[in-house]
Design an enzyme around this catalytic site. Structure first.
Site, PDB file in Angstrom:
ATOM      1  N   ASP A   7       0.858  -1.196   0.000  1.00 23.93           N
ATOM      2  CA  ASP A   7       0.000   0.000   0.000  1.00 23.93           C
ATOM      3  C   ASP A   7       0.888   1.237   0.000  1.00 23.93           C
ATOM      4  OD1 ASP A   7      -2.391   1.551   0.068  1.00 23.93           O
ATOM      5  OD2 ASP A   7      -2.137   1.865   2.212  1.00 23.93           O
ATOM      6  N   SER A   8       0.288   2.371  -0.371  1.00 23.88           N
ATOM      7  CA  SER A   8       1.024   3.632  -0.312  1.00 23.88           C
ATOM      8  C   SER A   8       1.389   3.969   1.137  1.00 23.88           C
ATOM      9  CB  SER A   8       0.157   4.750  -0.878  1.00 23.88           C
ATOM     10  OG  SER A   8      -1.037   4.837  -0.126  1.00 23.88           O
ATOM     11  N   TYR A  39      -0.978   8.632  -2.513  1.00 29.10           N
ATOM     12  CA  TYR A  39      -0.920   8.439  -3.954  1.00 29.10           C
ATOM     13  C   TYR A  39      -2.126   9.090  -4.648  1.00 29.10           C
ATOM     14  CZ  TYR A  39       2.711   4.727  -4.024  1.00 29.10           C
ATOM     15  OH  TYR A  39       3.873   4.007  -3.952  1.00 29.10           O
ATOM     16  N   CYS A  70      -4.108  -1.380  -2.347  1.00 28.82           N
ATOM     17  CA  CYS A  70      -4.208   0.056  -2.586  1.00 28.82           C
ATOM     18  C   CYS A  70      -5.093   0.223  -3.810  1.00 28.82           C
ATOM     19  CB  CYS A  70      -2.817   0.637  -2.844  1.00 28.82           C
ATOM     20  SG  CYS A  70      -2.838   2.386  -3.279  1.00 28.82           S
ATOM     21  N   ASN A  71      -6.262   0.805  -3.622  1.00 24.84           N
ATOM     22  CA  ASN A  71      -7.188   0.971  -4.746  1.00 24.84           C
ATOM     23  C   ASN A  71      -6.636   1.922  -5.785  1.00 24.84           C
ATOM     24  OD1 ASN A  71     -10.023  -0.304  -4.010  1.00 24.84           O
ATOM     25  ND2 ASN A  71      -9.008   0.389  -2.161  1.00 24.84           N
ATOM     26  N   GLU A 162      -2.748   9.083   7.788  1.00 23.59           N
ATOM     27  CA  GLU A 162      -1.289   8.886   7.811  1.00 23.59           C
ATOM     28  C   GLU A 162      -0.642   9.729   8.913  1.00 23.59           C
ATOM     29  OE1 GLU A 162       1.004   6.958   5.775  1.00 23.59           O
ATOM     30  OE2 GLU A 162      -0.833   5.855   5.325  1.00 23.59           O
ATOM     31  N   CYS A 194     -11.090   2.593  -0.741  1.00 21.91           N
ATOM     32  CA  CYS A 194      -9.729   2.958  -0.343  1.00 21.91           C
ATOM     33  C   CYS A 194      -9.443   2.158   0.917  1.00 21.91           C
ATOM     34  CB  CYS A 194      -9.627   4.455  -0.053  1.00 21.91           C
ATOM     35  SG  CYS A 194      -8.065   4.930   0.723  1.00 21.91           S
ATOM     36  N   THR A 195      -8.286   1.500   0.953  1.00 26.04           N
ATOM     37  CA  THR A 195      -8.025   0.595   2.081  1.00 26.04           C
ATOM     38  C   THR A 195      -7.753   1.336   3.395  1.00 26.04           C
ATOM     39  OG1 THR A 195      -5.731   0.426   1.318  1.00 26.04           O
ATOM     40  CG2 THR A 195      -7.254  -1.331   0.660  1.00 26.04           C
ATOM     41  N   HIS A 196      -7.579   2.649   3.341  1.00 26.22           N
ATOM     42  CA  HIS A 196      -7.475   3.411   4.595  1.00 26.22           C
ATOM     43  C   HIS A 196      -8.846   3.553   5.272  1.00 26.22           C
ATOM     44  CE1 HIS A 196      -3.512   4.627   3.112  1.00 26.22           C
ATOM     45  NE2 HIS A 196      -3.269   5.258   4.250  1.00 26.22           N
TER      46      HIS A 196
HETATM   47  N1  DGL Z   1      -4.930   3.008   0.650  1.00 24.21           N
HETATM   48  C1  DGL Z   1      -4.796   3.671  -0.612  1.00 24.21           C
HETATM   49  C2  DGL Z   1      -6.002   3.320  -1.502  1.00 24.21           C
HETATM   50  O1  DGL Z   1      -6.602   2.321  -1.283  1.00 24.21           O
HETATM   51  C3  DGL Z   1      -4.608   5.104  -0.368  1.00 24.21           C
HETATM   52  C4  DGL Z   1      -4.123   5.819  -1.576  1.00 24.21           C
HETATM   53  C5  DGL Z   1      -3.397   7.093  -1.277  1.00 24.21           C
HETATM   54  O2  DGL Z   1      -2.255   7.010  -0.830  1.00 24.21           O
HETATM   55  O3  DGL Z   1      -3.975   8.159  -1.522  1.00 24.21           O
HETATM   56  O4  DGL Z   1      -6.364   3.991  -2.416  1.00 24.21           O
END
Ligand code: DGL
Length: 269
Positions: A7-8, A39, A70-71, A162, A194-196
């Site tokens: 993931d980012s 990202y 990470c989507n 983050e 989004c995985t966050h």
């Molecule tokens: N967890 C990432 C996703 O699923 C976050 C992307 C980001 O860093 O903006 O999109």
């Protein structure tokens, strides 16, 4: 043997937690590109180059198979990577197809023609880059007809998570849900793309109300990975479990420990 999870930043830990619980015998190497998160505000070339660099590191750590948890990377870079970059004998898989399969009541890999499904009005919450890619809508159109998708780009939420500023993250989620409801007052379902966002899932659910089914990816991805590894045991690779970050390992370890409620030790990637 080891499987890579990328993931980012910290969001992929929500996926890691679920896949590790589902497959306790599999060691996972987690890579968080915290130095370059988020990202979701980067352009496609940037996301592609950063994601390839992270995957290279995971291949070096012995992984044959990498889950892009990470989507944004899945939506913006994965197809290009699969078409022209992923080396022979390696696989890189994304996270949003299992979510769409659940929403459209399909089994893994069911590629039959699109059909009508129970949900008609779907809210999608994702990063600006994922929303702009329209990858969810494209994948959904392969599987379902007559589904109206309203997307909300949730600027700022990943940055706040983050930074560990959960009060700001929660306030932003409430305002993004309000903005979505102005465009689609009564969605049947909401996709957390989004995985966050599972880290603030309850805030989404409370703001959307109890009648909206909120889909998040972690458990769906765990099921589909388990299924995949049963069919492709050779993809387990070599190497040992680890947590790697491009950010400050101490800071990232503290945040990860706070989110997963168990001690996590990151080392420098
Ligand atoms: N967890 C990432 C996703 O699923 C976050 C992307 C980001 O860093 O903006 O999109």
């Amino acid at each position: 043997m080891a499987v890579g999870v990328f993931d980012s930043g910290l969001g992929g830990l929500t996926v890691l937690d679920a896949v590790a619980a589902r497959l306790p015998e599999v060691p996972f190497v987690y890579f968080g590109d915290n130095a370059h998160a988020p990202y979701g505000v980067r352009d496609a070339d940037d996301v592609y180059n950063l994601t390839c660099a992270a995957c290279e590191r995971l291949f070096d750590a012995g992984c044959n198979l990498i889950i892009l948890a990470c989507n944004t990377a899945s939506a913006v870079a994965l197809r290009r990577m699969q078409e022209s970059w992923v080396p022979e004998g390696k696989r890189v898989l994304g996270v949003f197809v299992p979510l769409i399969e659940a929403l459209t009541e399909r089994q893994w890999g069911d590629n039959s023609p699109p059909r009508e499904v129970a949900v008609k009005h779907v809210a999608l919450f994702a990063t600006p880059a994922t929303v702009a890619s329209r990858a969810f809508q494209r994948e959904l159109a392969f599987r379902a007809i007559g589904v109206d998708v309203e997307a909300q780009a949730c600027g700022g939420v990943v940055d706040a998570i983050e930074e560990g500023d959960m009060i700001l993250a929660e306030a932003l989620v409430r305002s993004h849900v309000e903005a979505l409801k102005r465009k689609m007052p009564t969605p049947d379902a909401a996709m957390l793309g989004c995985t966050h966002y599972p880290l603030v899932k309850q805030v989404f659910q409370d703001a959307l109300g109890p009648d909206v089914k909120v889909y998040s990816q972690a458990s769906l991805v765990a099921e589909s990975l388990s299924d995949y590894l049963t069919r492709h045991p050779d993809m387990l690779g070599t190497g040992e479990a680890a947590f790697l970050t491009t950010g400050d390992p101490g800071r990232v370890s503290d945040r990860a420990t706070q989110f997963l409620r168990r001690r996590i030790e990151f080392t420098a990637a």
